[in-house]
Design a protein around this motif. Structure first.
Motif, PDB file in Angstrom:
ATOM      1  N   SER A 260       0.827  -1.210   0.000  1.00 47.93           N
ATOM      2  CA  SER A 260       0.000   0.000   0.000  1.00 47.93           C
ATOM      3  C   SER A 260       0.863   1.262   0.000  1.00 47.93           C
ATOM      4  CB  SER A 260      -0.927   0.007   1.209  1.00 47.93           C
ATOM      5  OG  SER A 260      -0.176  -0.018   2.402  1.00 47.93           O
ATOM      6  N   TYR A 261       2.091   1.186   0.460  1.00 45.81           N
ATOM      7  CA  TYR A 261       2.971   2.349   0.571  1.00 45.81           C
ATOM      8  C   TYR A 261       4.025   2.414  -0.536  1.00 45.81           C
ATOM      9  CZ  TYR A 261       5.448  -1.396   2.973  1.00 45.81           C
ATOM     10  OH  TYR A 261       6.020  -2.596   3.305  1.00 45.81           O
ATOM     11  N   GLY A 262       4.004   1.480  -1.479  1.00 44.44           N
ATOM     12  CA  GLY A 262       4.968   1.494  -2.570  1.00 44.44           C
ATOM     13  C   GLY A 262       5.290   0.104  -3.058  1.00 44.44           C
ATOM     14  N   ALA A 263       6.488  -0.046  -3.603  1.00 39.83           N
ATOM     15  CA  ALA A 263       6.895  -1.337  -4.157  1.00 39.83           C
ATOM     16  C   ALA A 263       8.324  -1.647  -3.723  1.00 39.83           C
ATOM     17  CB  ALA A 263       6.821  -1.302  -5.680  1.00 39.83           C
ATOM     18  N   PHE A 264       8.609  -2.932  -3.573  1.00 43.19           N
ATOM     19  CA  PHE A 264       9.971  -3.369  -3.308  1.00 43.19           C
ATOM     20  C   PHE A 264      10.577  -3.826  -4.628  1.00 43.19           C
ATOM     21  CE2 PHE A 264       8.304  -3.554   0.973  1.00 43.19           C
ATOM     22  CZ  PHE A 264       9.350  -2.984   1.685  1.00 43.19           C
ATOM     23  N   VAL A 265      11.794  -3.365  -4.861  1.00 45.15           N
ATOM     24  CA  VAL A 265      12.489  -3.636  -6.111  1.00 45.15           C
ATOM     25  C   VAL A 265      13.777  -4.386  -5.796  1.00 45.15           C
ATOM     26  CG1 VAL A 265      13.577  -2.578  -8.134  1.00 45.15           C
ATOM     27  CG2 VAL A 265      11.518  -1.549  -7.148  1.00 45.15           C
ATOM     28  N   SER A 266      14.012  -5.466  -6.519  1.00 49.59           N
ATOM     29  CA  SER A 266      15.236  -6.247  -6.366  1.00 49.59           C
ATOM     30  C   SER A 266      16.344  -5.575  -7.160  1.00 49.59           C
ATOM     31  CB  SER A 266      15.001  -7.669  -6.867  1.00 49.59           C
ATOM     32  OG  SER A 266      16.201  -8.389  -6.840  1.00 49.59           O
ATOM     33  N   ILE A 267      17.386  -5.179  -6.441  1.00 52.22           N
ATOM     34  CA  ILE A 267      18.568  -4.558  -7.048  1.00 52.22           C
ATOM     35  C   ILE A 267      19.733  -5.471  -6.704  1.00 52.22           C
ATOM     36  CG2 ILE A 267      20.054  -2.518  -7.072  1.00 52.22           C
ATOM     37  CD1 ILE A 267      17.266  -1.814  -7.932  1.00 52.22           C
ATOM     38  N   GLY A 268      20.197  -6.264  -7.631  1.00 53.27           N
ATOM     39  CA  GLY A 268      21.255  -7.218  -7.318  1.00 53.27           C
ATOM     40  C   GLY A 268      20.788  -8.127  -6.197  1.00 53.27           C
ATOM     41  N   PRO A 269      21.579  -8.269  -5.131  1.00 52.49           N
ATOM     42  CA  PRO A 269      21.194  -9.160  -4.033  1.00 52.49           C
ATOM     43  C   PRO A 269      20.335  -8.467  -2.973  1.00 52.49           C
ATOM     44  CG  PRO A 269      23.388  -8.344  -3.658  1.00 52.49           C
ATOM     45  CD  PRO A 269      22.957  -7.796  -4.999  1.00 52.49           C
ATOM     46  N   LEU A 270      19.998  -7.191  -3.188  1.00 50.33           N
ATOM     47  CA  LEU A 270      19.303  -6.409  -2.172  1.00 50.33           C
ATOM     48  C   LEU A 270      17.888  -6.046  -2.598  1.00 50.33           C
ATOM     49  CD1 LEU A 270      22.242  -3.952  -1.424  1.00 50.33           C
ATOM     50  CD2 LEU A 270      21.578  -5.939  -0.070  1.00 50.33           C
ATOM     51  N   LEU A 271      17.032  -5.790  -1.599  1.00 51.41           N
ATOM     52  CA  LEU A 271      15.702  -5.252  -1.852  1.00 51.41           C
ATOM     53  C   LEU A 271      15.713  -3.785  -1.478  1.00 51.41           C
ATOM     54  CD1 LEU A 271      13.084  -7.864  -0.607  1.00 51.41           C
ATOM     55  CD2 LEU A 271      13.654  -7.224  -2.942  1.00 51.41           C
ATOM     56  N   ALA A 272      15.106  -2.958  -2.318  1.00 52.43           N
ATOM     57  CA  ALA A 272      15.045  -1.525  -2.077  1.00 52.43           C
ATOM     58  C   ALA A 272      13.591  -1.080  -2.155  1.00 52.43           C
ATOM     59  CB  ALA A 272      15.877  -0.793  -3.123  1.00 52.43           C
TER      60      ALA A 272
END
Length: 187
Positions: free
Chosen positions: A94-106
């Protein structure tokens, strides 16, 4: 961005591993201790290989283990503030999206997605602009810029990275193609 580097660290070989093949023990313990952790430069070590003992190990009085200097090649993931990169949307909230950047989530906060009023459709795992009808949903590739980075040296999964897509050239590739078609010069 991914980088190969040569690093030197210390591993502690516990007494119960001293009867094992020493090189195998050093290699196994170095991988357990350093892969998936953050190095002194703030990079995430993805993989280490070619672990080689350097010099003789040290014994500390009262400790039955051996402290061995090791040198190894490491594949590291490094991210800088303001770096533009491609990622994959892995979750819509509800507050946004999580994006996979390499081995990390942002986190791509809802306020940083686009200049439009947004509707979040949790059931369909999608965020849509009311006026533009531009959308993002799970599995889509997006071009983002890192605006905030706070790496947690103790637990990589607690690191915090904030993203934006509100500048020209960011977002989904389809959005950029739509903008390019609108600006086509008259022949």
């Amino acid at each position: 961005m991914y980088l190969m580097d040569t690093e030197e660290e210390v591993v502690r070989i516990p007494p119960d591993h001293l009867t094992d093949d020493y090189l195998s023990a050093v290699n196994k313990i170095a991988k357990e201790q350093y892969e998936g952790h953050i190095n002194s430069k703030g990079d995430v070590r993805i993989l280490i290989k070619d672990v080689i003992p350097v010099g003789d190990g040290d014994i500390v009085h009262g400790d039955g283990g051996v402290y061995q200097n090791v040198r190894f090649e490491s594949l590291n993931f490094h991210i800088d503030a303001n770096e533009v990169m491609e990622g994959t949307v892995v979750s819509v909230e509800s507050y946004g999206a999580f994006v996979s950047i390499g081995p990390l989530l942002a986190l791509l906060h809802i306020s940083q997605i686009m200049d439009d009023q947004l509707e979040v459709d949790i059931d369909n795992k999608r965020i849509v602009g009311k006026t533009t009808k531009k959308d993002i949903k799970e599995g889509m590739k997006v071009t983002v810029r890192a605006v905030m980075i706070s790496m947690n040296n103790q637990n990589i999964h607690e690191s915090k990275i904030g993203l934006t897509m509100r500048q020209p050239g960011l977002g989904r590739k389809e959005w950029m193609e739509m903008e390019h078609k609108k600006i086509k010069p008259a022949a």
